[in-house]
Scaffold this active site. Structure first.
Site, PDB file in Angstrom:
ATOM      1  N   ARG A   1      95.489  44.500 -52.101  1.00  0.00           N
ATOM      2  CA  ARG A   1      95.156  45.716 -52.834  1.00  0.00           C
ATOM      3  C   ARG A   1      94.224  46.561 -51.962  1.00  0.00           C
ATOM      4  NH1 ARG A   1      90.532  45.060 -52.664  1.00  0.00           N
ATOM      5  NH2 ARG A   1      90.172  47.116 -53.538  1.00  0.00           N
ATOM      6  N   GLY A   2      94.025  47.792 -52.400  1.00  0.00           N
ATOM      7  CA  GLY A   2      93.324  48.771 -51.593  1.00  0.00           C
ATOM      8  C   GLY A   2      94.353  49.602 -50.860  1.00  0.00           C
ATOM      9  N   ALA A   3      94.249  50.917 -50.971  1.00  0.00           N
ATOM     10  CA  ALA A   3      95.306  51.786 -50.449  1.00  0.00           C
ATOM     11  C   ALA A   3      95.648  51.518 -48.983  1.00  0.00           C
ATOM     12  CB  ALA A   3      94.908  53.251 -50.651  1.00  0.00           C
TER      13      ALA A   3
ATOM     14  N   ARG B   1     103.901  49.879 -56.716  1.00  0.00           N
ATOM     15  CA  ARG B   1     102.708  50.558 -57.225  1.00  0.00           C
ATOM     16  C   ARG B   1     102.921  52.066 -57.174  1.00  0.00           C
ATOM     17  NH1 ARG B   1      97.718  47.974 -56.779  1.00  0.00           N
ATOM     18  NH2 ARG B   1      97.015  49.599 -58.199  1.00  0.00           N
TER      19      ARG B   1
ATOM     20  N   GLN C   1      86.730  44.202 -59.487  1.00  0.00           N
ATOM     21  CA  GLN C   1      86.830  44.216 -58.033  1.00  0.00           C
ATOM     22  C   GLN C   1      85.456  44.316 -57.367  1.00  0.00           C
ATOM     23  OE1 GLN C   1      88.633  46.197 -60.092  1.00  0.00           O
ATOM     24  NE2 GLN C   1      90.692  46.544 -59.320  1.00  0.00           N
TER      25      GLN C   1
ATOM     26  N   ASP D   1      92.517  56.299 -53.803  1.00  0.00           N
ATOM     27  CA  ASP D   1      93.928  55.973 -53.624  1.00  0.00           C
ATOM     28  C   ASP D   1      94.780  57.198 -53.356  1.00  0.00           C
ATOM     29  OD1 ASP D   1      94.689  52.901 -54.618  1.00  0.00           O
ATOM     30  OD2 ASP D   1      92.740  53.628 -55.252  1.00  0.00           O
TER      31      ASP D   1
ATOM     32  N   ASN E   1      90.689  57.460 -57.964  1.00  0.00           N
ATOM     33  CA  ASN E   1      90.153  56.162 -57.540  1.00  0.00           C
ATOM     34  C   ASN E   1      90.081  55.245 -58.757  1.00  0.00           C
ATOM     35  OD1 ASN E   1      89.049  54.470 -55.421  1.00  0.00           O
ATOM     36  ND2 ASN E   1      87.073  54.667 -56.431  1.00  0.00           N
ATOM     37  N   LYS E   2      89.657  54.024 -58.555  1.00  0.00           N
ATOM     38  CA  LYS E   2      89.602  53.037 -59.623  1.00  0.00           C
ATOM     39  C   LYS E   2      88.897  53.589 -60.860  1.00  0.00           C
ATOM     40  CE  LYS E   2      91.210  49.858 -59.469  1.00  0.00           C
ATOM     41  NZ  LYS E   2      92.562  49.498 -59.956  1.00  0.00           N
TER      42      LYS E   2
END
EC number: 5.3.1.23
Length: 357
Positions: A55-57, A98, A214, A255, A265-266
């Site tokens: 995970r993480g762009a 995703r 996270q 992202d 973003n998150k």
């Protein structure tokens, strides 16, 4: 543990020399278990991206590129057109994993364009060239993080109060686990260590980042093990930290950035930005240029992934923590308005309002 030893331990994605599998650290098991798994099929790679094992762009982009190269190596045909047909089928399938992280599509599109441009090569040679291109994507990501880190480190030096550690807030995980190395939002901290700062010269406050935690599971794990003074707090404690003057700067990843500077973003990031604006704390988005989506005018057009209710009602609990059947709202991301962003740090420089990306 040195910084380099730390990076070797927690590298998020790597393609072994034999290119028979993609080696990732399963981030769903952190921090309790540090386990690496090998992905060998398109279904395993799709599931790993979908389920946030990787995970993480930026890391998703690297995983998509190297994973696609690994899978292309296994295509059994010598005919260039048939090879491309199967290659494109795999790429299109991975793209469904995703919806929000633009780096996924950027990496797949780059690999697709490279493949189309080299279809005149014998298939065996084309396979090797695709592997080389995926490795270039990795190395470029490492350099991108280095550049972001250098700019962010200068900001840290500017906001640091004399005789005190610089207070930094971050949300979710935009660390080395989310990239090929260094991270984006954490790159300034790792750069500081490489520039001779001690871990006690900075104090990083990590939002736990509900509901997937996270910040708690990943960012605090990273920074604590790197020797940086680290404090974990619940997301709803940010206002008190800023009110008490503990936060000098906010660094977050993202992202996707829209053309007007709005940043997805998150979930929870926009709330942090609103608080930072209120308390006069500079708020920076750390974004590789590949994260900037020039075809999306504003944040209103960014698709927001909705995730399952169990992440809120059951995950992390021994017993269910909500009534059976209750409705759950669980967006994975929110959009921070460009008016709340002090600057966007890219590998090419620091961008500030008015944003025309």
């Amino acid at each position: 543990m040195s910084v380099e030893e730390f990076f070797d331990r927690v590298i998020s994605v790597k393609l072994p020399e034999d290119c028979e599998s993609l080696d990732i650290i399963d981030q769903t098991l952190l921090p309790g278990t540090v386990k690496r798994i090998n992905l060998r099929t398109k279904e395993e790679l799709w599931e790993a991206i979908k389920k946030l094992r990787v995970r993480g762009a930026p890391a998703i982009g690297v995983a998509a590129a190297e994973g696609l190269a690994m899978l292309a190596k296994k295509i059994d045909t010598a005919d260039q057109q048939e090879f491309y047909r199967q290659f494109k089928e795999i790429a299109d399938y991975l793209a469904t994993s995703r919806p929000t992280a633009v780096n996924l599509f950027w990496a797949l599109n780059r690999m697709d364009a490279f493949c189309r441009d080299h279809l005149d090569l014998p298939v065996d040679q084309l396979k090797q060239e695709l592997i080389a291109e995926s490795r270039r994507i990795r190395e470029e990501d490492v350099q991108i993080s280095r550049n972001i880190g250098a700019i962010g480190f200068k900001i840290m030096q500017q906001v640091r109060k004399p005789g005190q550690p610089v207070g930094i807030l971050t949300h979710c995980n935009a660390g080395t686990l989310a990239t090929a190395k260094y991270g984006t939002a954490t790159a300034p901290m790792y750069t500081a260590l490489e520039q001779g700062w001690a871990g006690t010269d900075m104090h990083v406050y990590c939002d736990e980042t509900r509901p997937l935690l996270q910040g708690a599971r990943l960012t605090s794990f990273e920074l604590y093990n790197a020797g940086i003074t680290t404090t974990l707090q619940c997301d709803n404690m940010v206002s008190m930290l800023m009110q008490q003057g503990r936060i000098d700067v906010v660094f977050v990843g993202c992202d996707r950035v829209a053309a007007n500077g709005d940043a997805a973003n998150k979930i929870g990031t926009s709330g942090v930005a609103i608080l930072a604006k209120h308390y006069g704390v500079p708020f920076y988005v750390c974004a590789p240029s590949s994260t900037i989506d020039h075809d999306t005018p504003t944040g209103a057009q960014i698709p927001i992934e909705m995730r399952g209710p169990d992440e809120v009602t059951e995950m992390w609990y021994k017993e269910r923590m909500a009534p059976e059947g209750v409705d759950v709202f669980n967006p994975a991301f929110d959009v921070t308005d460009h008016s709340l962003i002090t600057g966007i740090i890219t590998e090419n420089g620091l961008l500030s309002a008015p944003y025309e990306l």
